[in-house]
Design an enzyme around this catalytic site. Sequence first.
Site, short mmCIF file in Angstrom:
data_model
loop_
_atom_site.label_atom_id
_atom_site.label_comp_id
_atom_site.label_asym_id
_atom_site.label_seq_id
_atom_site.Cartn_x
_atom_site.Cartn_y
_atom_site.Cartn_z
CB SER A 125 58.80 17.77 -5.65
OG SER A 125 58.14 16.77 -6.39
CG ASP A 135 53.89 21.07 -10.57
OD1 ASP A 135 54.18 20.09 -11.27
OD2 ASP A 135 54.34 21.27 -9.43
CG HIS A 159 57.55 19.62 -10.53
ND1 HIS A 159 56.63 19.60 -9.51
CD2 HIS A 159 58.53 18.76 -10.16
CE1 HIS A 159 57.04 18.78 -8.56
NE2 HIS A 159 58.19 18.25 -8.93
#
Length: 177
Positions: free
Chosen positions: A61, A115, A147
């Site tokens: 991320s 995601d 995610h």
Amino acid sequence: MAFQDGAVMPSWFDVREIPITAVLPNDEKGVLEAVQNVHAVIDKEVAAGISPENIFVCGFSQGGALTLASVLLYPKTLGGGAVFSGWVPFNSSIIDRISPEARKTPILWSHGMADRMVLFEAGQAGPPFLERAGMKCEFKAYPNLAHSISNEELKSLESWIKARLNSSSSSSSSSSS
């Protein structure tokens, strides 16, 4: 600090909007400050005798975006950079700051197609950006992955790193004979 659903969260640099898209405005100043911290860790390992070709920077991320920035702006060739559900955290003007040595660092980019935090389009923007910089990127899309990081991604990372460690040790052993 970053915000998620109105909550302040710890972060490497500011994230102004979620979900993150391919055209999100970035906190380039904050990214560059965070890169200095990562470079200090890499430099410490190099000073301790670790070859830069045996150093891999990996992140998920926001950490993936920082991984990309750190690898691109490090002045030497590293073993590799692995970006999981990340994005390109700056505009294309940064390409001029990438050293010829850094351009040799391979990138593995993995992104879940489901995601909702860092949209798949943000991940897909990475390989063309790296191509414009003259770099190699292996991109892997994971259907139904939100995610998060999957075991499949971790197994892929493991074999990717092992392949690079084996190739760097065989090239260094052949050059010393």
